[in-house]
Structures are given as structure tokens and as C-alpha cells.
Design a protein around this motif. Structure first.
Motif, short mmCIF file in Angstrom:
data_model
loop_
_atom_site.label_atom_id
_atom_site.label_comp_id
_atom_site.label_asym_id
_atom_site.label_seq_id
_atom_site.Cartn_x
_atom_site.Cartn_y
_atom_site.Cartn_z
N GLU A 187 22.82 -18.96 -26.96
CA GLU A 187 22.90 -17.95 -27.93
C GLU A 187 21.79 -17.25 -27.37
O GLU A 187 20.65 -17.53 -27.05
CB GLU A 187 22.56 -18.79 -29.24
CG GLU A 187 22.68 -17.57 -30.32
CD GLU A 187 22.57 -18.17 -31.79
OE1 GLU A 187 22.75 -17.30 -32.70
OE2 GLU A 187 22.08 -19.14 -31.86
N GLN A 209 25.09 -13.25 -29.70
CA GLN A 209 26.23 -13.83 -29.14
C GLN A 209 26.11 -15.17 -28.72
O GLN A 209 25.02 -15.45 -28.25
CB GLN A 209 26.40 -12.97 -27.70
CG GLN A 209 27.62 -13.36 -26.79
CD GLN A 209 28.81 -13.09 -27.44
OE1 GLN A 209 29.24 -11.92 -27.89
NE2 GLN A 209 29.80 -14.12 -27.47
N LEU A 257 24.40 -5.74 -26.72
CA LEU A 257 23.86 -6.28 -27.98
C LEU A 257 23.39 -5.26 -28.95
O LEU A 257 22.44 -4.47 -28.16
CB LEU A 257 23.17 -7.47 -27.90
CG LEU A 257 23.52 -8.76 -27.42
CD1 LEU A 257 22.20 -9.94 -27.18
CD2 LEU A 257 24.72 -9.29 -27.97
N GLN A 283 22.34 -7.93 -33.47
CA GLN A 283 23.51 -8.83 -32.89
C GLN A 283 23.14 -9.72 -32.17
O GLN A 283 22.10 -10.19 -31.63
CB GLN A 283 24.32 -7.84 -32.37
CG GLN A 283 25.83 -8.45 -31.90
CD GLN A 283 26.77 -7.35 -31.11
OE1 GLN A 283 26.24 -6.50 -30.85
NE2 GLN A 283 28.00 -8.03 -30.86
N LEU A 317 27.15 -8.16 -21.33
CA LEU A 317 27.29 -7.93 -22.79
C LEU A 317 26.53 -6.83 -23.03
O LEU A 317 25.54 -6.40 -22.27
CB LEU A 317 26.42 -9.06 -23.44
CG LEU A 317 27.03 -10.62 -23.03
CD1 LEU A 317 26.25 -11.75 -23.67
CD2 LEU A 317 28.58 -10.92 -23.41
#
Length: 546
Positions: free
Chosen positions: A470, A529, A523, A527, A521
Motif C-alpha cells: 500500500e 493505492q 496519486l 489518495q 501510478l
């Protein structure tokens, strides 16, 4: 005599009419290699017609005798003698030494003057104290008792007034003395600096070579003489870099190149032309010898347990005794070293340079330039708890950035850290780190790990792992992020590896490294992920997993 060598011919004696002519020279140019330096000295000397011996003074004992080259223009050179025993004394009264000593003497004279002025001011203090003591004894005189009341009042008033003036004079004199002595603090600091300057000059050692060149001139001539020689391990230079990442809408990396230079040759360099070379003059200059590579096969030996090894050792020695008579000679294993610089790059500093022997470590600013950069966060959760800011840039400057053991990294002028720099050739791309991004937090947890009959797998030749990764953006800005992780890989058909990632990685086998996965990614603030990675390994029951 410790050392005596003739580069051309040994000179045992000179004719009676030959003249010994001293000749001085100064260091004018230095080419510094990573662990050595080539020194160039120049001078001029008047040579009458005939045969003479020039004694070249001032060359320090650190010079490599074998590398010494002497050229005297306008005459015929017959031979050169070098020795380091029984050499003339080194001139300790060089102009810079005299100037430093004169400065110290001047400061000391000023200090003496200040102390004399302070002492003179305090002399007034002593005079006032004598007056006060006289007035005190006058008031205690027994004859004062016979004076009338009016006379006593006048005398008392006079004593009081005179004593007050004397006390005030003493106070004023002490104040003046202290004000004068205030200048001593600055003078003592100036004296300490002057003494340090002289100490730096005095670090020149007294060991000098005796170099004599026998020459012959057909007519009187003013000859220019040149000496060059190599100094090993008494000098060094290393490149250093400042990388400053400028963030914003148009990010770029500012690069400042510098060089750290030191020398302990035994003499000071004053206003010399300095070249910095990457060539290791004392290193390898030719290809290494390649030896044949003998390979052989033999029947495998049984693997013995430790107890059997101990018992078998004496028998093994007896059994191998016969084979020792005809040993098999293997060629030596040559370990090759990779040079830190593959090209001969020479940088010439644009201004004259002065470096004191053994005292100065000089940092020379070479140049600076900027390159456009793509900035992103790079996360490696298996090792780190935060992501790191990384700038990708291409060296389009046309300059060769050679490797360095020290580079300083800044972000918008704020220091973030130091690390070694691997170097960057012209046109090469590099990813340069600029410190952690504390607001991009990483976690990597092993949720399930099973082997044998424990967990969801029942066979002893299978292993399963479930990992959850994470990343959370706690900053106040959007971050493009590249997250890296790995899965095991196999080169054996019998070891089967299967893995599933949710979401799927953006790239597999990153930089041609098998099993390295990457997720690209973006972010937003606040946020997070999550990535889940399941891996299963299977192998035959009679094998073990390594």
C-alpha cells in the motif's frame, strides 16, 4: 650516498677552467593526475662561452629521478648528474618568507606601541595616587591641630578638592589605558593569522635534489631552461558535484562541477597553470597477458559426513602422496581492474592557481550548467517506508562528467544529502535521487505464507506467498509514482513459478532484470493505492527449494 644516477653520462670531474653556474627555476605549469602530477619548471641563465656545469636549484626531493627531463636551449648538453646527498641548503629566505616575517615583525611592533601607550596612560594613574597619598598624610599632620578653625576649613577644602581632582585624573587615565588596550585584541588576531601564513610557507621541506648539467657553449648565450618530472602519490585531485533540483512547472537540474586539489610535494606552487587529467600516469598502460584456460572433468567424489571426513583425512593424505609427485600447474588467475576513467580527459583551469605544500586543500569551481528533468517519486516498499524524489535527465551539455566519490544534492537550494556519483558521459541518461518524500508512505505486509501441509497447500513441494503493498499520499500535491517490487524467477524447468498481481504491473522485467515489476501510478493528495501479489512455487518431491 643513498642515490646517484646519471640520465645521460656520469660526470666524474670537470676541467679546471669550467665554471659552476647556479640556475634557478620556478614551477610554471602542473598537470595533475588522480594520484600523481607532472611538474614543469622554467628559468633563465647566462652562460659564457666554454664548458660549464649548471647546478639547477630548488627541485624538491619528491621528484621522480627517472622521470626528470632537462632542456637547456642554445647550448650542447653533455650529461646530467642527480643526487640527494650533500646537496646545497634550501634557501629559507625566499621573498614570500621574508614578506611573511616582515609582516609579523610589523604587527609585533604595533603591539609593543599599544602596550607602551597603555603603560604611559597608567603612569598618570600612579602620579595621581601619589598626590592622593600626600594629601592624606598632610591631613594627618599633628601641626594642623595648632591652626585656627578658619585655616583648618580652608586646608580641608583644599585637600578635598585636590584629592578629588587627583582621583578623577587617575580614573580618566585608567579609562584611556583600557581603551588603548582594546586594540590588542584585533592585533593579536592579526598576528595569529600572519603566523599561520608563515607556517604554511614554512611547510616547504628542506630536502632538495642536486641536479648538475654539463653544457658547452660556443659563444655567450642567455639560455632558457626547462625541467619536467613526475611526482608520485604526493598530489591528488578529485571531482565534486553540486546537483540542485529546481522544481516547478519547468523542472531542471543545475550541475556545478568543482575539483578538490591538494599537494605535498615539499614546495609551494605560486600562480601556476593547472591542468586536471583523468589519466592515471602510474596505472596500467598496456593490455594484460591472457593465459590459456585449462578445464578438465573427473568422476564425482562422494560427499562424506563430518565424522567420516575426520577419519578419512589421514588415508586421503597417504592416497594423494603419489599424485603430489606430478602436480598439475594451473595458470594464475588474473583479476582485471576496471579503470574509473576510460578516456584521457584534461581540464585546464582558466586562472593561475597557488597551493601551499601540505597546508591547502583547494576547491576550484570549474563550470555550471542546467539540464531539463522529468521528476517523479520512486517507491521500493520491500526496502523503504517512504518514496524518493528522482529526476531523470540527459547529459546534453557535451561535457564528460567523470565519477566522483562525493556529490551534494539540493532541492530548490535546500540540502538533502550526499552520495557518490557514477559519472555521466555526453548523451547518457541518468536517474538522480533527491531525497525522501516523507508524505508518500509505504507498507508491505505478508498476509499469508504456506509451505508443506501448513495453510492452503498440502504438498511439501509447494510454497505460496500473498503480499499486500500500500502507498498513501499524505502530501498536498499530485505525485507521479513508479512502484517497484519483485517475484522470484527460475531457470529450471522443474521449478515452476506462477504469480498474479492485482492490479497488473505496467512493466515486467524492468531494465532486463527478470522478476522485477513496476507500476506507474498517479496519486492525488489523500489518495492511496493497494497492490496484491500472489506467488506459488512448485518442484519435485525429491528436491529442496533454495
Amino acid at each position: 650516498m643513498r642515490f646517484a644516477i646519471s640520465l645521460i653520462a656520469f660526470i666524474s670531474a670537470l676541467p679546471v677552467q669550467a665554471e659552476v653556474i647556479p640556475a634557478s627555476s620556478m614551477v610554471t605549469e602542473v598537470t595533475m593526475h588522480p594520484d600523481s602530477a607532472t611538474i614543469l619548471r622554467k628559468g633563465s641563465v647566462e652562460i659564457p662561452a666554454g664548458k660549464h656545469r649548471l647546478v639547477l636549484r630548488g627541485v624538491p626531493d619528491s621528484a621522480s629521478r627517472e622521470s626528470l627531463r632537462v632542456t637547456v636551449n642554445g647550448v650542447r648538453q653533455i650529461g646530467t648528474v642527480i643526487r640527494n646527498d650533500f646537496t646545497p641548503p634550501h634557501d629559507e629566505t625566499a621573498p614570500e618568507v621574508k614578506a611573511a616575517e616582515a609582516r609579523i615583525e610589523q604587527i609585533e611592533q604595533r603591539i609593543r606601541t599599544v602596550r607602551d601607550d597603555a603603560a604611559q596612560a597608567r603612569a598618570a594613574v600612579a602620579a595621581s595616587e601619589v598626590s592622593i597619598e600626600f594629601l592624606r598624610k598632610l591631613g594627618e599632620n599633628d601641626s594642623m591641630a595648632e591652626a585656627g578653625a578658619s585655616a583648618l576649613r580652608d586646608i580641608a577644602r583644599m585637600i578635598r578638592e585636590e584629592a578629588g581632582e587627583a582621583s578623577q585624573a587617575a580614573l580618566d587615565a585608567e579609562v584611556r589605558a583600557r581603551a588603548i588596550e582594546e586594540a590588542l585584541k584585533d592585533l593579536n588576531e592579526e598576528l595569529a593569522e600572519a603566523q599561520q601564513a608563515l607556517a604554511a610557507i614554512a611547510l616547504e621541506d628542506a630536502d632538495r635534489l642536486y641536479i648538475a648539467v654539463e653544457v658547452s657553449a660556443t659563444e655567450p648565450v642567455t639560455s632558457d631552461l626547462t625541467l619536467s618530472y613526475l611526482v608520485n602519490y604526493e598530489t591528488s585531485w578529485v571531482p565534486t558535484y553540486d546537483f540542485n533540483l529546481l522544481t516547478g512547472d519547468d523542472p531542471r537540474v543545475e550541475i556545478k562541477r568543482s575539483a578538490m586539489v591538494r599537494q605535498e610535494t615539499g614546495e609551494n606552487w605560486t600562480d601556476v597553470t593547472l591542468h586536471l587529467s583523468t589519466t592515471e600516469a602510474t596505472g596500467q598502460i598496456g593490455a594484460r597477458t591472457l593465459f590459456p584456460h585449462l578445464r578438465r572433468i573427473e568422476e564425482p567424489r562422494p560427499i562424506l559426513k563430518q565424522r567420516e571426513l575426520s577419519a578419512a583425512a589421514p588415508m586421503a593424505l597417504e592416497a594423494d602422496a603419489g599424485s603430489l609427485a606430478e602436480p598439475v600447474v594451473e595458470p594464475p588467475l588474473i583479476t582485471e581492474e576496471v579503470m574509473w576513467s576510460e578516456s584521457n580527459l584534461i581540464l585546464t583551469y582558466g586562472e593561475p592557481v597557488s597551493i601551499a605544500s601540505g597546508a591547502d586543500v583547494l576547491k576550484l569551481q570549474l563550470d555550471s550548467f542546467a539540464e531539463e528533468a522529468d521528476v517523479q517519486a520512486v517507491a521500493v516498499p520491500i526496502h523503504d517506508e517512504t518514496a524518493y524524489r528522482v529526476a531523470s535527465m540527459v547529459n546534453s551539455s557535451g561535457r564528460e562528467l567523470i565519477p566522483s566519490s562525493f556529490a551534494t544534492h539540493y532541492v530548490d537550494g535546500q540540502l538533502v544529502g550526499f552520495e557518490a556519483f557514477d559519472g555521466l558521459t555526453s548523451g547518457q541518461e541518468a536517474d538522480i535521487g533527491f531525497g525522501p518524500i516523507e508524505g508518500l508512505r509505504l507498507t508491505r505486509d505478508i498476509l499469508d505464507q504456506s509451505e508443506g501441509d501448513r495453510g492452503i497447500l498440502t504438498r511439501s513441494n509447494q510454497r505460496g506467498d500473498r503480499v499486500e503493498i500500500e502507498v498513501e499520499n499524505l502530501t498536498e500535491e499530485d505525485w507521479p509514482l513508479r512502484l517497484l517490487d519483485r517475484v522470484p524467477y527460475s531457470q529450471q524447468d522443474d521449478l515452476e513459478i506462477e504469480w498474479v498481481a492485482r492490479p497488473k504491473p505496467s512493466e515486467m522485467n524492468v531494465d532486463k532484470q527478470r522478476g522485477i515489476l513496476a507500476w506507474d501510478l498517479t496519486l492525488a493528495p489523500g489518495q492511496s493505492q493497494t497492490i496484491q501479489l500472489d506467488t506459488t512455487l512448485s518442484w519435485p518431491e525429491d528436491m529442496v527449494l533454495r
